[in-house]
Motif scaffolding. Sequence first.
Motif, mmCIF file in Angstrom:
data_model
loop_
_atom_site.group_PDB
_atom_site.id
_atom_site.type_symbol
_atom_site.label_atom_id
_atom_site.label_comp_id
_atom_site.label_asym_id
_atom_site.label_seq_id
_atom_site.Cartn_x
_atom_site.Cartn_y
_atom_site.Cartn_z
ATOM 1 N N LYS A 61 0.846 -1.196 0.055
ATOM 2 C CA LYS A 61 0.026 -0.040 -0.038
ATOM 3 C C LYS A 61 0.794 1.209 -0.015
ATOM 4 O O LYS A 61 1.755 1.488 0.753
ATOM 5 N N TYR A 62 0.769 2.254 -0.754
ATOM 6 C CA TYR A 62 1.517 3.489 -0.851
ATOM 7 C C TYR A 62 0.583 4.689 -0.519
ATOM 8 O O TYR A 62 1.088 5.869 -0.759
ATOM 9 N N GLY A 63 -0.565 4.702 -0.490
ATOM 10 C CA GLY A 63 -1.538 5.963 -0.137
ATOM 11 C C GLY A 63 -2.831 5.484 -0.026
ATOM 12 O O GLY A 63 -3.487 4.296 -0.228
ATOM 13 N N GLU A 64 -3.636 6.587 -0.054
ATOM 14 C CA GLU A 64 -5.095 6.683 -0.206
ATOM 15 C C GLU A 64 -5.853 7.753 -0.999
ATOM 16 O O GLU A 64 -4.951 8.733 -0.949
ATOM 17 N N THR A 65 -6.808 7.460 -1.536
ATOM 18 C CA THR A 65 -7.327 8.497 -2.282
ATOM 19 C C THR A 65 -8.119 9.702 -1.657
ATOM 20 O O THR A 65 -8.280 9.513 -0.423
ATOM 21 N N TYR A 66 -8.466 10.819 -2.162
ATOM 22 C CA TYR A 66 -9.500 11.717 -1.325
ATOM 23 C C TYR A 66 -10.593 11.140 -0.640
ATOM 24 O O TYR A 66 -11.237 11.470 0.384
ATOM 25 N N PRO A 70 -7.752 2.772 -0.692
ATOM 26 C CA PRO A 70 -6.613 2.609 -0.826
ATOM 27 C C PRO A 70 -5.736 2.227 -2.200
ATOM 28 O O PRO A 70 -6.426 2.115 -3.077
ATOM 29 N N LEU A 71 -4.637 2.750 -2.182
ATOM 30 C CA LEU A 71 -3.688 2.717 -3.334
ATOM 31 C C LEU A 71 -2.369 1.764 -3.276
ATOM 32 O O LEU A 71 -1.904 1.663 -2.075
ATOM 33 N N TYR A 72 -2.468 0.606 -3.977
ATOM 34 C CA TYR A 72 -1.545 -0.480 -4.050
ATOM 35 C C TYR A 72 -0.625 -0.621 -5.042
ATOM 36 O O TYR A 72 -1.207 -0.151 -6.281
ATOM 37 N N TYR A 73 0.608 -1.046 -4.981
ATOM 38 C CA TYR A 73 1.064 -1.726 -6.242
ATOM 39 C C TYR A 73 1.734 -3.099 -6.155
ATOM 40 O O TYR A 73 1.897 -3.314 -4.762
#
Length: 831
Positions: A61-66, A70-73
């Motif tokens: 996981k590298y972040g989250e949207t507004y 979750p943001l994953y790669y």
Amino acid sequence: MKKVFTTILTCLFTNLLLAQNLQSPEEKLGYALGDKFTFHHQVVDYFKYLSENSDQMILLKYGETYEGRPLYYAVISSEENMQKLEEIKASNISQTGLNGALRAGNEKAIVWLSYNIHGNEASSTEAAMKTAYELLSGGMDGQEWLENTVVIMDPCVNPDGRDRYANFYRRYGAKEFNPNLEAVEHDEPWPGGRPNHYLFDLNRDWAWQTQIESKARMKVYHEWMPHIHVDFHEQSINSPYYFAPAAEPLHEVITDWQKDFQIQIGQNHAKYFDKNNWLYFTRERFDLFYPSYGDTYPTFNGAIGMTYEQAGNGRAGLGALTNLGDTLTLKERLEHHFTTGMSTIEIASKNAVKLNTEFRKYFSQNVNNPTDQFKSYIIKWDENKKYDISALLAFLEDQKIEVQQIGKQQKLSGYSYFKRKESNFSSDKNDLVISAYQPKSTLIQALFDPKPKYSDSLTYDITAWAIPYAYGLETYGLKNKVNGTSLEDINFEESLTSNSTYAYAVRWNSFNSAKFLAEALRQGIKIRIAYKNLKFDNQLFNKGSLIITQTNNDQVKDLNLALSQLSNQFDVQIFPITSGFADQIYDIGSSEIQYLKAPKIAVLMDDGVSSLAYGEIWHFFEQSLDYPITSLRLNNLNRINISDYDQLIMPSGSYSELTEEGKTKLLDFAKSGGKLIVMGSAISKFADLENGQLKAKKADKGDESLAVYENAERKRLSSSIFGAIYDVELDTSHPLAFGLGNQYFSLKTSGSAYEYLPNGWNVGVIKSDNDHIAGFAGYKAKKQQQNSMVFGVESFGRGELVYLQDDPLFRAFWHQGKMLFSNAVFMVGSD
């Protein structure tokens, strides 16, 4: 022969085991890919499943949207490579010199695949699931390719936009998809799924990193620095498939190797597309010029950056009729993206050694012998601009660009961005110096290029963006290397506040001042605006300065403490004023120092309004300024009591939904004392009215009799402007120009122009062709701009119409514009 046969059997057996151990997307989701649009949480769940059941993949996981998604790669490679992944990563970074001395690294190719940055270009995320599964289960020759290749996959760059689209289609799609393009399932409602939460185009934000998704992604990108980056997209339904090589213009910093390898990649893709009789095109439409795309930004960071475009987009749904009468399905679209993704990994694997060799050579050239037209950039220190300099330093830090201070006074010569010619100047010891002799040399040249050269004027985006103009900072480009010293923190003088102070003053000289003002108003602190220059206690306070008096602020429990906290929060200096009697006129009680009522602001949105333009304003108020607004639907305008608001903002747009009754209502709002801020193409709704002041300039049609059909598209360019930079002359005495200094550089994205207001205030104007600094402007459009109003204010009854022809909030990266827009909101009409 027996040994070879045994090896083949072993590979087949291994691949069979892998396939048996992992469930396919169809098995896991319960439907075949292409039958539905998969929601983002389902995509995440599938990638989690793969990572938990394979030793060849991790999901990070590298972040989250507004909106909190979750943001994953994912990272996929051979088992052996996965066991030493951190070593491979560190070894690759050592080849760039970003973390110290530049050293030779491993020979593993690193490929980064980014899917679904435009939310309604949804086929690529479906393809991502198939690609990950096939790589892990031994599809094609994936297992062999992974022996010397690390594949990074971001399955959905824009989850908020994707789910906006997927929800729309699940809601309106027929049980059996209807390919007729007139059907509702092919007609997304405003704003569509393309942008993110704040309606920004994330594929224009790679360099600027104004959005939370971009910031998080680029932090991880700089940890890996891939050799190849692919950005998966979709285009119109009747275009087939586009892949590399890219179209002209190619920015001049792109190397011959990067150009040549794009051809190799394109030829490898063509092999598969030819075999399947799939249509495709190359070297058209999609150029490599604007630096903030998902293909150009990686290219300017040493990678082979590419865009792949599949026919489809938000109109295509699960199936759509093309102009040939064929039905283009989601299944076909994802299969094409899957094929180019796998082909990219294949060509990377086969050229892993060469990719690493050229990657090292790229950064070695940057560090030791940069090809930049300038070897050093000097950014002049200006006490009144230290907040802007601080913002620039934060931006450069995100880019991993090294900055120093020059450390001493000396006489130098270089290209002046402001004067636009070679000039002699003297350095201040606090001036910033950016050397071209560093790993990010190529990116620096691209971002600081004062006048980018384009081989073809048919470009896909803006054609000028130079950072010194965006930040309004005097800069010199030098052809020689200038050594500097370690950068020291910018010191913001401590505020001197006291309970015995008569009043406080804050200079209006940066966007930090505007953020201070917004928060002070939110806290109920009463503030006055100086509409004349003031002098107290031997300190000069220019027009726009904020005055906070002890009187009238009795409602604030501890004004001194509140202001001290705001000063620290926004790095704004607060000056104590010991007496209301000025050193020279005007005193604190003067009518030239007017009370500012906290404005109640409304913004129009919905059909007829540009979603991008509305999004910029929405993002500005919520994320940059942190001041409340109310968004109103344009088609509800006739039913809304807009007199409840003090000002109403009209973002750029066609306003096709604005009725004559609605227009009259807006003008009556201004007549009654309201402020109407009209931006971009929305201004046309108030131009050329009977008895109105605002007049659009008429285009010179020229000789049309010998027009050549083949040149029709280029002929239209003569009246167009693609992101050109102009030096706009400001009336600095007007509140709309407070705090901006002597020069304002405007990014112009339209050829429209307006005559001077005969009885209004022409606050920002273009007077001559010499005001054009950089970027494409057709000869007719350039002529139109001469003697035109760019920013103006017209009194209308008891209120004002504020015209902002150029967008000061363009993509949130035009830093100078934030101050101008803050003036439109807080300064204009408050006197």
